[in-house]
Design a protein around this motif. Sequence first.
Motif, PDB file in Angstrom:
ATOM      1  N   ALA A  37       0.824  -1.199   0.000  1.00  0.00           N
ATOM      2  CA  ALA A  37       0.000   0.000   0.000  1.00  0.00           C
ATOM      3  C   ALA A  37       0.860   1.252   0.000  1.00  0.00           C
ATOM      4  CB  ALA A  37      -0.939  -0.013   1.201  1.00  0.00           C
ATOM      5  N   VAL A  38       1.894   1.272   0.822  1.00  0.00           N
ATOM      6  CA  VAL A  38       2.771   2.441   0.887  1.00  0.00           C
ATOM      7  C   VAL A  38       3.526   2.622  -0.414  1.00  0.00           C
ATOM      8  CG1 VAL A  38       4.781   3.446   2.038  1.00  0.00           C
ATOM      9  CG2 VAL A  38       2.979   2.360   3.391  1.00  0.00           C
ATOM     10  N   ASP A  39       4.081   1.543  -0.951  1.00  0.00           N
ATOM     11  CA  ASP A  39       4.870   1.638  -2.180  1.00  0.00           C
ATOM     12  C   ASP A  39       4.024   2.156  -3.342  1.00  0.00           C
ATOM     13  OD1 ASP A  39       7.048   0.688  -0.783  1.00  0.00           O
ATOM     14  OD2 ASP A  39       6.858  -1.379  -1.527  1.00  0.00           O
ATOM     15  N   VAL A  40       2.804   1.641  -3.475  1.00  0.00           N
ATOM     16  CA  VAL A  40       1.942   2.081  -4.577  1.00  0.00           C
ATOM     17  C   VAL A  40       1.496   3.531  -4.369  1.00  0.00           C
ATOM     18  CG1 VAL A  40      -0.276   1.682  -5.736  1.00  0.00           C
ATOM     19  CG2 VAL A  40       1.219  -0.251  -5.172  1.00  0.00           C
ATOM     20  N   SER A  41       1.269   3.917  -3.128  1.00  0.00           N
ATOM     21  CA  SER A  41       0.929   5.306  -2.842  1.00  0.00           C
ATOM     22  C   SER A  41       2.059   6.232  -3.281  1.00  0.00           C
ATOM     23  CB  SER A  41       0.645   5.498  -1.357  1.00  0.00           C
ATOM     24  OG  SER A  41      -0.465   4.748  -0.942  1.00  0.00           O
ATOM     25  N   LEU A  42       3.286   5.881  -2.918  1.00  0.00           N
ATOM     26  CA  LEU A  42       4.436   6.715  -3.273  1.00  0.00           C
ATOM     27  C   LEU A  42       4.651   6.760  -4.786  1.00  0.00           C
ATOM     28  CD1 LEU A  42       6.880   5.505  -0.475  1.00  0.00           C
ATOM     29  CD2 LEU A  42       5.807   7.756  -0.624  1.00  0.00           C
ATOM     30  N   ALA A  43       4.338   5.661  -5.459  1.00  0.00           N
ATOM     31  CA  ALA A  43       4.551   5.596  -6.904  1.00  0.00           C
ATOM     32  C   ALA A  43       3.495   6.373  -7.690  1.00  0.00           C
ATOM     33  CB  ALA A  43       4.568   4.141  -7.362  1.00  0.00           C
ATOM     34  N   THR A  44       2.313   6.531  -7.137  1.00  0.00           N
ATOM     35  CA  THR A  44       1.214   7.108  -7.910  1.00  0.00           C
ATOM     36  C   THR A  44       0.820   8.517  -7.485  1.00  0.00           C
ATOM     37  OG1 THR A  44      -0.387   6.015  -6.436  1.00  0.00           O
ATOM     38  CG2 THR A  44       0.205   4.855  -8.484  1.00  0.00           C
ATOM     39  N   VAL A  45       1.274   8.968  -6.322  1.00  0.00           N
ATOM     40  CA  VAL A  45       0.925  10.305  -5.842  1.00  0.00           C
ATOM     41  C   VAL A  45       2.186  11.154  -5.798  1.00  0.00           C
ATOM     42  CG1 VAL A  45      -0.032  11.656  -3.933  1.00  0.00           C
ATOM     43  CG2 VAL A  45      -1.016   9.423  -4.501  1.00  0.00           C
ATOM     44  N   ALA A  46       2.192  12.263  -6.539  1.00  0.00           N
ATOM     45  CA  ALA A  46       3.400  13.083  -6.660  1.00  0.00           C
ATOM     46  C   ALA A  46       3.706  13.863  -5.386  1.00  0.00           C
ATOM     47  CB  ALA A  46       3.249  14.039  -7.848  1.00  0.00           C
ATOM     48  N   ASP A  47       2.687  14.324  -4.694  1.00  0.00           N
ATOM     49  CA  ASP A  47       2.840  15.199  -3.536  1.00  0.00           C
ATOM     50  C   ASP A  47       2.715  14.379  -2.249  1.00  0.00           C
ATOM     51  OD1 ASP A  47       2.714  17.100  -1.552  1.00  0.00           O
ATOM     52  OD2 ASP A  47       1.136  18.295  -2.489  1.00  0.00           O
ATOM     53  N   ARG A  48       3.813  14.192  -1.543  1.00  0.00           N
ATOM     54  CA  ARG A  48       3.780  13.337  -0.357  1.00  0.00           C
ATOM     55  C   ARG A  48       2.957  13.935   0.786  1.00  0.00           C
ATOM     56  NH1 ARG A  48       9.342   9.724  -0.143  1.00  0.00           N
ATOM     57  NH2 ARG A  48       9.274   9.214  -2.373  1.00  0.00           N
ATOM     58  N   SER A  49       2.663  15.220   0.738  1.00  0.00           N
ATOM     59  CA  SER A  49       1.788  15.806   1.744  1.00  0.00           C
ATOM     60  C   SER A  49       0.337  15.393   1.532  1.00  0.00           C
ATOM     61  CB  SER A  49       1.888  17.331   1.722  1.00  0.00           C
ATOM     62  OG  SER A  49       1.264  17.878   0.571  1.00  0.00           O
ATOM     63  N   ARG A  50       0.070  14.674   0.440  1.00  0.00           N
ATOM     64  CA  ARG A  50      -1.274  14.180   0.170  1.00  0.00           C
ATOM     65  C   ARG A  50      -1.341  12.650   0.264  1.00  0.00           C
ATOM     66  NH1 ARG A  50      -4.697  17.338  -4.228  1.00  0.00           N
ATOM     67  NH2 ARG A  50      -6.282  16.711  -2.695  1.00  0.00           N
ATOM     68  N   ILE A  51      -0.403  12.081   1.003  1.00  0.00           N
ATOM     69  CA  ILE A  51      -0.423  10.658   1.344  1.00  0.00           C
ATOM     70  C   ILE A  51      -0.546  10.566   2.863  1.00  0.00           C
ATOM     71  CG2 ILE A  51       0.798   8.454   1.298  1.00  0.00           C
ATOM     72  CD1 ILE A  51       2.365   9.490  -1.129  1.00  0.00           C
ATOM     73  N   VAL A  52      -1.495   9.766   3.348  1.00  0.00           N
ATOM     74  CA  VAL A  52      -1.677   9.608   4.784  1.00  0.00           C
ATOM     75  C   VAL A  52      -1.878   8.133   5.115  1.00  0.00           C
ATOM     76  CG1 VAL A  52      -4.200   9.928   4.682  1.00  0.00           C
ATOM     77  CG2 VAL A  52      -2.976  10.402   6.817  1.00  0.00           C
ATOM     78  N   THR A  53      -1.379   7.724   6.269  1.00  0.00           N
ATOM     79  CA  THR A  53      -1.582   6.358   6.745  1.00  0.00           C
ATOM     80  C   THR A  53      -2.066   6.383   8.188  1.00  0.00           C
ATOM     81  OG1 THR A  53      -0.536   4.188   7.071  1.00  0.00           O
ATOM     82  CG2 THR A  53       0.814   6.120   7.558  1.00  0.00           C
ATOM     83  N   ILE A  54      -2.851   5.369   8.529  1.00  0.00           N
ATOM     84  CA  ILE A  54      -3.208   5.162   9.933  1.00  0.00           C
ATOM     85  C   ILE A  54      -2.565   3.894  10.473  1.00  0.00           C
ATOM     86  CG2 ILE A  54      -5.394   6.408   9.783  1.00  0.00           C
ATOM     87  CD1 ILE A  54      -6.820   3.678   9.599  1.00  0.00           C
ATOM     88  N   ALA A  55      -1.726   3.250   9.656  1.00  0.00           N
ATOM     89  CA  ALA A  55      -1.221   1.926  10.044  1.00  0.00           C
ATOM     90  C   ALA A  55       0.256   1.704   9.743  1.00  0.00           C
ATOM     91  CB  ALA A  55      -2.038   0.835   9.343  1.00  0.00           C
ATOM     92  N   ALA A  56       0.941   2.676   9.164  1.00  0.00           N
ATOM     93  CA  ALA A  56       2.366   2.502   8.850  1.00  0.00           C
ATOM     94  C   ALA A  56       3.154   3.735   9.280  1.00  0.00           C
ATOM     95  CB  ALA A  56       2.550   2.240   7.359  1.00  0.00           C
ATOM     96  N   PRO A  57       3.173   4.046  10.578  1.00  0.00           N
ATOM     97  CA  PRO A  57       3.843   5.275  11.019  1.00  0.00           C
ATOM     98  C   PRO A  57       5.347   5.282  10.762  1.00  0.00           C
ATOM     99  CG  PRO A  57       3.230   3.913  12.906  1.00  0.00           C
ATOM    100  CD  PRO A  57       2.561   3.315  11.711  1.00  0.00           C
ATOM    101  N   ASP A  58       5.990   4.128  10.835  1.00  0.00           N
ATOM    102  CA  ASP A  58       7.430   4.093  10.610  1.00  0.00           C
ATOM    103  C   ASP A  58       7.759   4.416   9.157  1.00  0.00           C
ATOM    104  OD1 ASP A  58       7.843   3.435  13.253  1.00  0.00           O
ATOM    105  OD2 ASP A  58       7.951   1.275  12.875  1.00  0.00           O
ATOM    106  N   ARG A  59       6.986   3.870   8.228  1.00  0.00           N
ATOM    107  CA  ARG A  59       7.201   4.198   6.813  1.00  0.00           C
ATOM    108  C   ARG A  59       6.938   5.678   6.568  1.00  0.00           C
ATOM    109  NH1 ARG A  59       7.099   0.431   2.609  1.00  0.00           N
ATOM    110  NH2 ARG A  59       7.850   2.248   1.440  1.00  0.00           N
ATOM    111  N   ALA A  60       5.926   6.221   7.214  1.00  0.00           N
ATOM    112  CA  ALA A  60       5.624   7.641   7.039  1.00  0.00           C
ATOM    113  C   ALA A  60       6.792   8.509   7.489  1.00  0.00           C
ATOM    114  CB  ALA A  60       4.357   8.002   7.805  1.00  0.00           C
TER     115      ALA A  60
END
Length: 310
Positions: free
Chosen positions: A219-242
């Motif tokens: 989920a994190v990898d695909v989010s990073l690959a498809t969303v250009a602006d990291r301020s528009r990616i949020v997680t409730i379950a992967a705080p270390d990756r964030a």
Amino acid sequence: MAQHWIATRPGDLEVFSFEPYDAPAPRSGEVTIEVRAAGMNPADAKHVARGRDEDFPRPIGYEVAGVVTAVGPDTEIGSGTVTVGDEVLAFRISGGWASEVTVAASAVFAKPASLSFAEAANLLLAATTAAEMLHVTGVGEGDTILVHGASGAVGVSVLQQAAMLGARAIGTASGSSFGVVERFGGTPVAYGDGLEQRVRDAAPDGVVAALDCVGTDEAVDVSLATVADRSRIVTIAAPDRAKDEGFIAIAGALPESQAYRDSVRADLVRLAGEGRLVVPVARTFALADAVEATELLMGAHPGGKLALEP
């Protein structure tokens, strides 16, 4: 005498204990609720497993619905005036897995007549979390967003609230849960190998935000690959990756998250009462069967929310 579930120490289900207790009489700013349904959330068990020794024993359960049996002096609830006999819901509280509980009146709201007790008891933890995810990523009209874990409790609330904002949601789910995603306005895509390309195929103009409700590396990898602006990616379950990757992590224990979630409770109750925010309930259990219910909650996907009924 009332009964409630407590965790005696950090650990798994073996530390859960069903015990008699006396709910204290409400003081000013408090009410006592005869619990008709207690909501169940993964956080109930996770916070016990990850807790600190000094925080135990601790009562379990963050949200309930029931009937007011006593009101402290000079007290109003979050939605206004209250009297004995009123049907209410409450979140965020401590010790909701109980037959009776005394709580801060500010956490209590009139229960919409259109909601069952089980629905009302499961509304606000998921809905406030979903609302904050949409808020911190700035989702608005015309946006196409990616929701990981779209068929889960938080994901279903995200789908509904995103639709109210005029956004389109691409939702990851297993094939057996595609119907849930579609029911609540999302476009389902199967997680697993090839997810990034399936997301791109479903959203040829791209996705502007990603909301992760599951916390997997995929989920994190695909989010990073498809969303250009990291301020528009949020997680409730992967705080270390964030933290490592520079995107947003939110959690109910964070002061800013608590403040925002508390601020939207009344609006979410109103939306649910109007039928615009649905809480799918899969099954109810007797309060005494909380361990069995938790095993289902933390295991295979239960297909909706679970509630404990004293």
